[in-house]
Design a protein around this motif. Structure first.
Motif, mmCIF file in Angstrom:
data_model
loop_
_atom_site.group_PDB
_atom_site.id
_atom_site.type_symbol
_atom_site.label_atom_id
_atom_site.label_comp_id
_atom_site.label_asym_id
_atom_site.label_seq_id
_atom_site.Cartn_x
_atom_site.Cartn_y
_atom_site.Cartn_z
ATOM 1 N N ASN A 13 36.895 -13.113 9.624
ATOM 2 C CA ASN A 13 35.983 -11.979 9.697
ATOM 3 C C ASN A 13 35.604 -11.231 11.044
ATOM 4 N N CYS A 14 35.139 -10.155 10.750
ATOM 5 C CA CYS A 14 34.668 -9.556 12.117
ATOM 6 C C CYS A 14 33.170 -9.313 12.072
ATOM 7 N N ARG A 15 32.343 -9.578 13.141
ATOM 8 C CA ARG A 15 30.869 -9.502 12.950
ATOM 9 C C ARG A 15 30.515 -8.686 14.309
ATOM 10 N N ALA A 16 29.399 -7.809 14.065
ATOM 11 C CA ALA A 16 28.588 -7.235 14.964
ATOM 12 C C ALA A 16 27.257 -7.184 15.030
ATOM 13 N N ARG A 17 26.561 -7.200 16.163
ATOM 14 C CA ARG A 17 25.292 -7.292 16.285
ATOM 15 C C ARG A 17 24.888 -6.155 17.492
ATOM 16 N N LEU A 18 24.105 -5.519 17.007
ATOM 17 C CA LEU A 18 23.496 -4.296 17.923
ATOM 18 C C LEU A 18 21.961 -4.778 18.408
ATOM 19 N N ILE A 19 21.601 -4.533 19.575
ATOM 20 C CA ILE A 19 20.300 -4.902 19.922
ATOM 21 C C ILE A 19 19.830 -3.588 20.972
ATOM 22 N N ASP A 20 18.391 -3.475 21.045
ATOM 23 C CA ASP A 20 17.815 -2.404 22.099
ATOM 24 C C ASP A 20 17.679 -3.106 23.308
ATOM 25 N N ALA A 21 17.310 -2.555 24.304
ATOM 26 C CA ALA A 21 17.114 -3.008 25.622
ATOM 27 C C ALA A 21 16.366 -4.252 25.787
ATOM 28 N N ALA A 22 15.313 -4.231 24.753
ATOM 29 C CA ALA A 22 14.240 -5.412 24.536
ATOM 30 C C ALA A 22 14.896 -6.570 23.975
ATOM 31 N N GLY A 23 15.915 -6.592 23.465
ATOM 32 C CA GLY A 23 16.694 -7.678 22.816
ATOM 33 C C GLY A 23 16.432 -7.796 21.270
ATOM 34 N N ALA A 24 15.810 -6.820 20.680
ATOM 35 C CA ALA A 24 15.495 -6.730 19.182
ATOM 36 C C ALA A 24 16.841 -6.306 18.557
ATOM 37 N N VAL A 25 17.110 -7.067 17.333
ATOM 38 C CA VAL A 25 18.283 -6.688 16.829
ATOM 39 C C VAL A 25 17.853 -5.423 15.818
ATOM 40 N N ILE A 26 18.692 -4.288 15.807
ATOM 41 C CA ILE A 26 18.448 -3.205 14.951
ATOM 42 C C ILE A 26 19.550 -2.841 14.309
ATOM 43 N N GLY A 27 20.861 -3.443 14.281
ATOM 44 C CA GLY A 27 21.918 -3.243 13.321
ATOM 45 C C GLY A 27 22.992 -4.401 13.445
ATOM 46 N N GLU A 28 23.558 -4.648 12.359
ATOM 47 C CA GLU A 28 24.602 -5.402 12.201
ATOM 48 C C GLU A 28 25.673 -4.944 11.159
ATOM 49 N N GLY A 29 26.867 -5.401 11.218
ATOM 50 C CA GLY A 29 27.868 -5.249 10.721
ATOM 51 C C GLY A 29 28.929 -6.205 10.512
ATOM 52 N N ARG A 30 29.686 -6.146 9.225
ATOM 53 C CA ARG A 30 30.548 -7.242 8.881
ATOM 54 C C ARG A 30 31.954 -6.463 8.175
ATOM 55 N N SER A 31 33.340 -7.138 8.688
ATOM 56 C CA SER A 31 34.377 -6.557 7.997
ATOM 57 C C SER A 31 35.384 -7.603 8.032
ATOM 58 N N GLY A 32 36.715 -7.668 7.545
ATOM 59 C CA GLY A 32 37.633 -8.516 7.512
ATOM 60 C C GLY A 32 38.193 -8.962 8.872
#
Length: 289
Positions: A13-32
């Motif tokens: 699979n493929c996973r994503a994690r998006l954070i802001d400059a402070a390190g807080a997770v603000i978005g995620e994603g997942r595909s095949g």
């Protein structure tokens, strides 16, 4: 504000994690599936889809997207021509840094510092970072390599099961459980093997572990042999200069109890996961680093 995106693109699979400059997770994603073997066009679509999911979840505008710094760890990126093709892709980000999936896992496991990981999943391989220099041990592909892996356990189980059907070795609960999948018919097993992938062999690994833990003699011998290969991997990792070593991969938790206590005592727990490593690859440095 600058944003950081980490992507772990592997065979499953493929996973994503998006954070802001402070390190807080603000978005995620997942595909095949997202390794380089699927081709650059298909890989790009999967990577972009996964990234788009994270960006959409975060609610970033096109202007904000253009400030994102991304780090992507991709299985198979060392194949000839892949890095050059990736360099031509446009994700609409400020920058994109690429590495192997093993490299980001190693970065995450040791907080961006020197160290090593031993991956024990369908396959097996070690990724090391020693005094800033990165290199691998093993991982040449099944069946010539991948010692101690799920695929190797499955291959050993198939060999035992077919010998048991022939009467060349005694039947055990493990051999019966394996051949049951082929209606105890050698011809069906051979037909399966003609097209079986490492992942197909790896599907037998949980069965081997279950029967080993239930004291099936053959299953125990298979797992003990695998543990011996893993121990030699670990010894070599430290011989090559690593100061820390962490076990990762789906089979690692079940194999760890089969290792000698003195080997386990040399291992370190992971400080973070592969997405943490991808974010570091992107340029993110935690405030407490």
């Amino acid at each position: 504000m600058t944003y950081f995106l980490g992507i772990d693109a592997g065979g499953s699979n493929c996973r994503a994690r998006l954070i802001d400059a402070a390190g807080a997770v603000i978005g995620e994603g997942r595909s095949g599936t997202a390794n380089a073997r699927i081709g650059i066009e298909a890989l790009y679509e999967t990577l972009k889809d996964t990234a788009d999911q994270a960006v959409a979840q975060a609610g970033l505008s096109p202007e904000q997207r253009s400030t994102v710094r991304a780090g992507m760890g991709i299985a198979g990126i060392t194949r000839p021509g892949v890095r050059e093709a990736l360099a031509e892709l446009d994700f609409g980000f400020a920058s994109v840094a690429y590495a192997t999936d093993a490299q980001i896992a190693n970065l995450g496991a040791h907080g961006g510092q020197d160290g090593a990981i031993l991956i024990i999943g369908t396959g097996s391989a070690a990724q090391l970072r020693v005094e800033g220099r990165e290199f691998t041990i093993g991982g040449y592909g099944f069946p010539i390599s991948d010692e101690g892996s799920g695929a190797a356990l499955g291959l050993s189980a198939m060999r035992h099961a077919l010998r048991a059907l022939d009467g060349r070795t005694r039947k055990t609960p493990l051999s019966a459980a394996v051949t049951e999948r082929f209606e105890h018919d050698t011809a069906q097993a051979i037909a399966w093997m003609d097209h079986a992938t490492p992942r197909d062999y790896g599907t037998f690994a949980p069965l081997v572990m279950d029967y080993a833990e239930a004291d099936d003699a053959i299953a125990r011998s298979i797992v003990e042999n695998a543990a011996g290969h893993i121990e030699r991997f670990i010894e070599t990792i430290f011989e090559r200069g690593a100061t820390r070593c962490t076990l990762v991969g789906g089979l690692a938790p079940r194999m760890k109890p089969w290792l000698r206590a003195r080997t386990v005592s040399r291992l370190s727990e992971a400080l973070g996961d592969s997405l943490d490593g991808a974010l570091r690859l992107a340029g993110y440095v935690p405030a407490d680093a």
